[in-house]
Design a protein around this motif. Structure first.
Motif, mmCIF file in Angstrom:
data_model
loop_
_atom_site.group_PDB
_atom_site.id
_atom_site.type_symbol
_atom_site.label_atom_id
_atom_site.label_comp_id
_atom_site.label_asym_id
_atom_site.label_seq_id
_atom_site.Cartn_x
_atom_site.Cartn_y
_atom_site.Cartn_z
ATOM 1 N N GLU A 131 0.835 -1.212 0.000
ATOM 2 C CA GLU A 131 0.000 0.000 0.000
ATOM 3 C C GLU A 131 0.866 1.257 0.000
ATOM 4 O OE1 GLU A 131 -2.410 -0.372 3.469
ATOM 5 O OE2 GLU A 131 -3.535 -2.085 2.676
ATOM 6 N N LEU A 132 1.903 1.247 0.850
ATOM 7 C CA LEU A 132 2.776 2.428 0.932
ATOM 8 C C LEU A 132 3.566 2.640 -0.360
ATOM 9 C CD1 LEU A 132 4.049 2.113 4.606
ATOM 10 C CD2 LEU A 132 2.391 3.752 3.701
ATOM 11 N N GLN B 65 1.352 4.346 -2.617
ATOM 12 C CA GLN B 65 1.219 5.750 -2.242
ATOM 13 C C GLN B 65 2.471 6.536 -2.645
ATOM 14 O OE1 GLN B 65 0.346 5.873 1.937
ATOM 15 N NE2 GLN B 65 -1.686 4.934 1.694
ATOM 16 N N ASP C 298 2.254 7.321 -6.183
ATOM 17 C CA ASP C 298 1.280 8.405 -6.389
ATOM 18 C C ASP C 298 1.855 9.758 -5.982
ATOM 19 O OD1 ASP C 298 -0.507 6.521 -7.286
ATOM 20 O OD2 ASP C 298 -1.639 6.413 -5.395
#
Length: 194
Positions: free
Chosen positions: A117-118, A121, A124
């Motif tokens: 997930e990180l 991110q 992004d």
């Protein structure tokens, strides 16, 4: 020989036999209290009688056989209790190791998901955020990677402990089986005789 001499000799012989039987009973009681192994030789020595007397006299033979049988059954119960205690200890250790291994595997999976997930991110933010925030995220990412490595090492260590516990359990079971066979052979109850 005169009949009264014969009767006196027979009475003396009976008294002597009764004294020896009393000595045998006393010796058996002493050996039990002292927790010595009950064997014909040990009983004969303690009672100060011959082993021949213990074999030839029916009362003495019965006393010895009962004592030896009782001693063996008591020994068998003690051995079984020790076996059960050792087995329970190893089973508990194996269960604890398996539970800890499961917990660690879940933790590693959760950390990997969090890292994924990180990383998403970071990609992004990499497109949207200035360099300073990117450095903070990169630093956090490196920290998380180190944590994953640490958890992986712990997982490997727990896996090795579990294998060791399983190996010890197998060894203990083999040793216990060997001891049970020795006990059966010592008592004359061989598996073929059953």
């Amino acid at each position: 020989m005169r009949p009264e001499n014969t009767a006196a000799a027979i009475a003396a012989r009976r008294d002597q036999t009764r004294r020896k039987l009393d000595q045998v009973a006393t010796a058996i009681g002493q050996l039990r209290r002292e927790r010595h192994r009950l064997t014909v030789r040990a009983i004969a020595q303690r009672a100060d009688v011959s082993a021949t007397f213990l074999y030839e006299n029916t009362e003495a033979r019965a006393l010895v056989q009962n004592a030896v049988t009782d001693s063996r059954s008591r020994h068998d119960r003690q051995a079984q209790a020790q076996h059960d205690q050792v087995e329970a200890t190893w089973r508990e250790r194996a269960l604890n190791a398996e539970a800890e291994l499961t917990r660690t595997q879940k933790e590693v999976l959760a950390q990997r998901q969090r890292i994924g997930e990180l990383m998403g991110q970071v990609r992004d933010f990499d497109q949207m955020v200035p360099g300073e925030s990117l450095q903070a995220l990169t630093s956090e990412n490196a920290t998380l990677k180190q944590r994953v490595q640490q958890l992986t090492r712990e997982h490997r260590t727990l896996q090795e402990r579990l294998e060791g516990a399983r190996s010890n359990l197998r060894f203990a079971e083999k040793r216990i089986t060997a001891l049970e066979v020795e006990i059966l052979e010592a008592t004359g109850n061989t598996p073929a005789a059953r």
